[in-house]
Motif scaffolding. Structure first.
Motif, PDB file in Angstrom:
ATOM      1  N   SER A  68       0.852  -1.187   0.000  1.00 24.19           N
ATOM      2  CA  SER A  68       0.000   0.000   0.000  1.00 24.19           C
ATOM      3  C   SER A  68       0.888   1.237   0.000  1.00 24.19           C
ATOM      4  O   SER A  68       1.890   1.282   0.723  1.00 24.19           O
ATOM      5  CB  SER A  68      -0.907   0.026   1.223  1.00 24.19           C
ATOM      6  N   THR A  69       0.509   2.226  -0.813  1.00 24.73           N
ATOM      7  CA  THR A  69       1.331   3.429  -0.991  1.00 24.73           C
ATOM      8  C   THR A  69       0.558   4.680  -0.602  1.00 24.73           C
ATOM      9  O   THR A  69      -0.599   4.842  -1.011  1.00 24.73           O
ATOM     10  CB  THR A  69       1.792   3.541  -2.455  1.00 24.73           C
ATOM     11  N   ILE A  70       1.183   5.535   0.171  1.00 20.93           N
ATOM     12  CA  ILE A  70       0.619   6.833   0.564  1.00 20.93           C
ATOM     13  C   ILE A  70       1.579   7.924   0.112  1.00 20.93           C
ATOM     14  O   ILE A  70       2.795   7.801   0.287  1.00 20.93           O
ATOM     15  CB  ILE A  70       0.431   6.917   2.086  1.00 20.93           C
ATOM     16  N   ARG A  71       1.052   8.985  -0.508  1.00 20.30           N
ATOM     17  CA  ARG A  71       1.870  10.129  -0.912  1.00 20.30           C
ATOM     18  C   ARG A  71       1.216  11.407  -0.400  1.00 20.30           C
ATOM     19  O   ARG A  71       0.016  11.644  -0.646  1.00 20.30           O
ATOM     20  CB  ARG A  71       1.989  10.202  -2.448  1.00 20.30           C
ATOM     21  N   GLY A  72       1.998  12.240   0.293  1.00 22.55           N
ATOM     22  CA  GLY A  72       1.419  13.489   0.775  1.00 22.55           C
ATOM     23  C   GLY A  72       2.387  14.332   1.575  1.00 22.55           C
ATOM     24  O   GLY A  72       3.299  13.814   2.232  1.00 22.55           O
ATOM     25  N   GLY A  73       2.203  15.638   1.479  1.00 22.11           N
ATOM     26  CA  GLY A  73       2.946  16.571   2.304  1.00 22.11           C
ATOM     27  C   GLY A  73       4.449  16.418   2.180  1.00 22.11           C
ATOM     28  O   GLY A  73       4.992  16.232   1.088  1.00 22.11           O
ATOM     29  N   ASP A  74       5.121  16.493   3.337  1.00 21.23           N
ATOM     30  CA  ASP A  74       6.582  16.440   3.347  1.00 21.23           C
ATOM     31  C   ASP A  74       7.102  15.210   4.082  1.00 21.23           C
ATOM     32  O   ASP A  74       8.193  15.239   4.659  1.00 21.23           O
ATOM     33  CB  ASP A  74       7.153  17.714   3.982  1.00 21.23           C
ATOM     34  N   ILE A  75       6.337  14.124   4.078  1.00 22.55           N
ATOM     35  CA  ILE A  75       6.750  12.889   4.769  1.00 22.55           C
ATOM     36  C   ILE A  75       8.076  12.407   4.194  1.00 22.55           C
ATOM     37  O   ILE A  75       8.182  12.134   2.995  1.00 22.55           O
ATOM     38  CB  ILE A  75       5.686  11.787   4.611  1.00 22.55           C
ATOM     39  N   VAL A  76       9.085  12.305   5.030  1.00 22.46           N
ATOM     40  CA  VAL A  76      10.410  11.885   4.557  1.00 22.46           C
ATOM     41  C   VAL A  76      10.394  10.422   4.156  1.00 22.46           C
ATOM     42  O   VAL A  76      10.933  10.042   3.107  1.00 22.46           O
ATOM     43  CB  VAL A  76      11.469  12.137   5.650  1.00 22.46           C
TER      44      VAL A  76
END
Length: 273
Positions: A210-218
């Protein structure tokens, strides 16, 4: 400084980017390394400027788009760019006898084979994540997968900043590969990257992503081993790219003693079984 540790002359690709600057700052702070080259794209506004200007310090090393110029007299190139750029750098590094630390992700199998072939001439450390903590986590996942081989469903969940262009992350894929190898499987045959609609019951032999993309998560990575009556979660969270830079410097130190060969961070950290 360890008197037995040679001083390495290091070049950085993508010198004006976030990771490039983190690497340059780490090299400057190391007493067994010196910044000897800084490379970036011709379109970068940083071309021609001093590579450590952002630190308020003049290194005398100008950022250049000329690859051969950047690699003159260099021992190791650290490369966190894109696959096409890294492969171009690889070709010139081979010609000049420059070893490489490669943190670039998104390579195809054919491209990985090309890098491995080049390592027969000059040593390369390549890992999808240079973090010491991540690589210790990979070792823990190997141990957990062997112990939880029966009765546990395995899911890999990763989250990164909005600017990341590949998915799943190279680290997530490496986690899947380590787990699959420990279970005697091939990730190509058991990975599930998407679920939608009526999917039917979960195949217990699969490894889900599962992939999450958002904000500035390193970079956050969790592997879930879900059994009946219990679940085990092994998680690594990055709050700064500093950990990637420090791991890269450990790889540079490792290469000082290895003229040729293909290595990863398990080799660098002594985690190889």
């Amino acid at each position: 400084m360890n008197p037995t540790q040679p001083v390495s002359r290091v070049a950085v690709a993508g010198a004006s980017g976030r990771m490039g600057r983190m690497l340059i700052e780490a090299i400057r702070a190391a007493d067994d390394m010196v910044l000897a080259g800084a490379l970036d794209l011709p379109s970068s506004p940083a071309i021609g400027s001093d590579a450590t200007a952002f630190l308020g310090y003049a290194s005398g090393v100008a950022i250049t788009a000329d690859l051969r110029q950047a690699l003159q007299g260099v021992d190791v190139l650290i490369d966190f760019t894109r696959p096409e750029g890294t492969l171009h750098h690889l070709q010139v590094c081979q010609e000049l006898g420059v070893r490489m630390v490669i943190g670039t992700t998104g390579f195809s199998d054919a491209q990985k084979a090309q890098i491995a072939a080049a390592a027969q001439q000059h040593a390369i450390v390549m890992a999808p994540n240079m973090s010491v903590g991540v690589n210790v986590t990979l070792k823990l996942l190997e141990m957990a997968a062997k112990a939880l081989a029966q009765g546990y469903d395995i899911e890999v969940i990763e989250a990164h900043h909005r600017h990341k262009v590949d998915a799943p992350s190279g680290t997530a894929l490496k986690m899947g590969e380590v787990i699959a190898d420990a279970l005697g499987r091939d990730l190509k045959d058991c990975a599930v990257y998407a679920r939608e609609g009526v999917t039917g019951e979960r195949d217990p032999s699969t490894i889900g992503f599962s992939t999450i993309r958002g904000g500035d998560i390193v970079g956050d990575h969790t592997v879930l081993f879900a059994g009946i009556g219990e679940r085990i979660e092994i998680t690594h969270k990055s709050s700064s790219r500093t950990t990637y830079a420090q791991g890269s410097l450990r790889a540079v130190r490792f290469l000082a003693h290895h003229p040729r060969g293909m290595f990863d961070m398990f080799d660098v950290l002594g985690l190889r079984a």
